[in-house]
Write a protein that holds these residues in place. Sequence first.
Motif, short mmCIF file in Angstrom:
data_model
loop_
_atom_site.label_atom_id
_atom_site.label_comp_id
_atom_site.label_asym_id
_atom_site.label_seq_id
_atom_site.Cartn_x
_atom_site.Cartn_y
_atom_site.Cartn_z
N GLN B 128 0.84 -1.19 -0.01
CA GLN B 128 0.03 -0.03 0.08
C GLN B 128 0.93 1.35 -0.07
N GLY B 129 2.30 1.08 -0.39
CA GLY B 129 3.02 2.22 -0.23
C GLY B 129 3.66 2.72 0.71
N VAL B 130 3.79 2.05 1.74
CA VAL B 130 4.75 2.41 3.08
C VAL B 130 6.12 1.81 2.81
N GLN B 131 7.11 2.56 3.01
CA GLN B 131 8.29 2.51 2.69
C GLN B 131 8.82 1.31 3.53
N PRO B 132 9.46 0.11 2.93
CA PRO B 132 9.91 -0.89 3.56
C PRO B 132 10.76 -0.52 4.96
N GLY B 133 11.42 0.32 4.60
CA GLY B 133 12.41 0.58 5.55
C GLY B 133 11.83 1.51 6.81
N ARG B 134 10.73 1.77 6.92
CA ARG B 134 10.08 2.09 8.09
C ARG B 134 9.69 0.84 8.84
N LEU B 135 9.55 -0.16 8.49
CA LEU B 135 8.77 -1.26 9.08
C LEU B 135 9.86 -2.49 9.58
N GLN B 136 9.86 -2.85 10.95
CA GLN B 136 10.44 -3.96 11.03
C GLN B 136 9.64 -5.22 11.78
N VAL B 137 9.74 -6.15 11.80
CA VAL B 137 8.87 -7.18 12.24
C VAL B 137 9.57 -8.11 13.39
N VAL B 138 8.91 -8.64 14.41
CA VAL B 138 9.43 -9.23 15.38
C VAL B 138 8.30 -10.25 15.93
N SER B 139 8.73 -11.48 16.39
CA SER B 139 7.50 -12.50 16.67
C SER B 139 7.71 -12.45 18.16
N PHE B 140 6.84 -12.62 18.97
CA PHE B 140 6.69 -13.10 20.47
C PHE B 140 6.17 -14.68 20.61
N GLY B 141 5.65 -15.17 19.66
CA GLY B 141 5.35 -16.47 19.62
C GLY B 141 4.05 -16.43 20.68
N LYS B 142 3.99 -17.37 21.55
CA LYS B 142 3.05 -17.39 22.62
C LYS B 142 3.33 -16.78 23.81
N GLU B 143 4.49 -15.97 23.77
CA GLU B 143 5.18 -15.51 24.92
C GLU B 143 4.43 -14.49 25.68
N ARG B 144 3.52 -13.51 25.04
CA ARG B 144 2.99 -12.35 25.43
C ARG B 144 1.44 -12.38 25.05
N PRO B 145 0.58 -13.26 25.60
CA PRO B 145 -0.88 -13.14 25.38
C PRO B 145 -1.22 -12.11 26.06
N ILE B 146 -2.41 -11.43 25.29
CA ILE B 146 -3.20 -10.44 26.29
C ILE B 146 -4.36 -10.73 26.80
N GLU B 147 -4.85 -11.94 26.42
CA GLU B 147 -5.83 -12.55 27.12
C GLU B 147 -5.55 -13.73 27.79
N VAL B 148 -5.79 -14.23 29.01
CA VAL B 148 -5.34 -15.53 29.73
C VAL B 148 -6.31 -16.57 29.86
#
Lengths: 438, 171
Positions: B128-148
């Motif tokens: 959609q036009g966002v510059q790739p250099g502005r975005l990083q990705v990371v995964s937390f897997g199942k380490e940080r649920p918000i609902e328990v």
Amino acid sequence: MIVRALFLMLMCLAPAWAAAQSGPLRIEITEGVIEPLPVAIPDLVPEGGATGDWGQRIARVVAEDLTGTGLFREIPSSAFISQVSSFAAPVQYADWKAINAQALVAGAVSVNGDQISVKFRLYDVFSGAELGEGLQLAGTTDAWRRIAHKMADVVYSRITGETGYFDSRVVFVSETGPKDSRRKRLAVMDYDGANIQYLTGSEDIVLAPRFSGTGDRVLYTSYETGFPRIYVLDVGSVQRRVLESQPGTMSFAPRFAPNGQTVVYSLTQGANTDIWAMNVGSGQSQRLTSTPAIETAPSFSPDGSQIVFESDRSGTQQLYVMPAGGGEARRISFGEGRYGTPVWSPRGDLIAFTKQSKGRFHIGVMRTDGSEERLLTASFLDEGPTWAPNGRVIMFARETQGAAGRSTLYSVDITGRNLRPVRTPEGGSDPSWGPLQR
Amino acid sequence: MKLKSSILMICAAVSLAACTDPARFGGGADGTDPLANSGGVVPGSASDPASPAYFQQAVGDRVLFAVDQSTLTPEGRATLDGQAVWLLQNADFTAVIEGHADEQGTREYNLALGARRADAARAYLVSQGVQPGRLQVVSFGKERPIEVCSEEACYAKNRRAVTVLAGGLTS
């Protein structure tokens, strides 16, 4: 500190009986046993300088090790007819037979300053003979539990024909707090939960520590930088360094090769996770898989020639085996459900895994070609098996359901018998069982 | 019950953000109660369309996924369309897209699955036009649920990719 002063000396004593015959005292672990073998473990006789309760403390640890296997049943001292009052005195076999003690572990302990010395003999009561030779163990008093574990290892080994595993350590993630704000830190402990030491703080998420084959180093994953990265930590000095830090990637699921020089792990670039290998010394890395699927949780065969790992290249998580240098992988899991976290047994004969099927989790084992699958446990969430150094017991983590859910370490025999929690001060996950100590 | 759980959710999101990188909310979001400022446009509050709080609440900072999937849903794409527009209008911000999984899965697999989800959101924003250099990705897997809770109602909210802003006027 991490390294406890220890000079363990093991020497044989002259046999108490001129010709020690090999008696019928024997447990075959693989025979889906059984009636536990009754054993008497009187307090060790105090000799020079061993004031206080040294003899009792050592006997208790030996007894806990042996009964903890589910293969032995201890005869309480209240049932004893004769007491072992001198290590040199002849054993009154009739008195031990009368209370149905099939094995007798009799010993003596002496203490001199910070040095402790233990000698003991194992008797086959119904054969009326000593089983193996008497042994003497010596070390520093702060290592007294190791001496007791070594005693128990000898008894276990002589009666089962298997190598023992009591004098070993486990590195794991110690956990506190609810699921949505769980705090994790690395810890190392004796296999029975004693002598716990924390190796990291809990500021950053840490995952899945893995011992090296000699137990001197630990690989683990930390979010210290905000991104998962692999670190290697020296257990003695607690010094650590980052191992894999290509920018824009994540790395996790590391494990040592048996040579201690190569590390296999997962590297994620964009959406894709593959298995890589790195030389710890040079930092040179090499890609071992290159499909668009998720490839993770690699584990070496004990001879270092093959790697078992999980991949969803077929559409669901399944187990595969490939040559250690990469190349064509052979799928080995074909049952119903999903298979992950494979770990090769130190004996080379079996692969332990986590299986998800019909909303339940299991720890299971299969032969290295995938045949003879057996599930050992079932619960809401069991995962992350690790092998005892003798390949006869598996430790894993069990998480309970719901908002109050908590993760606890358990151990189970490869027969599926003797499921029991491991005592840890906090919750525990991601255990990695180290080698038998020397 | 509903109110309580949504409060918990916000708290969890805030505390998670705080433990990784307090600065990534950008200017002003911290300590400002957007609900208290519905009268006029308070810079940095949710009523300020250039604020991270607005991005988080009005645009929507997260997309949800089906079990063991990383394919964007139509709702997810609509949310990301809004995120892309916002990011193009607020070019000072960079973002880390955090992928998460529910607890029904092994740890390592869920880390890799979370990366797929985060990268699906990243790739869409780039398309959609966002510059790739502005975005990083990371995964937390199942380490940080918000609902328990251990039910689908909770799992559905935990299977997410959250676009967390960094930078902004104060950076």
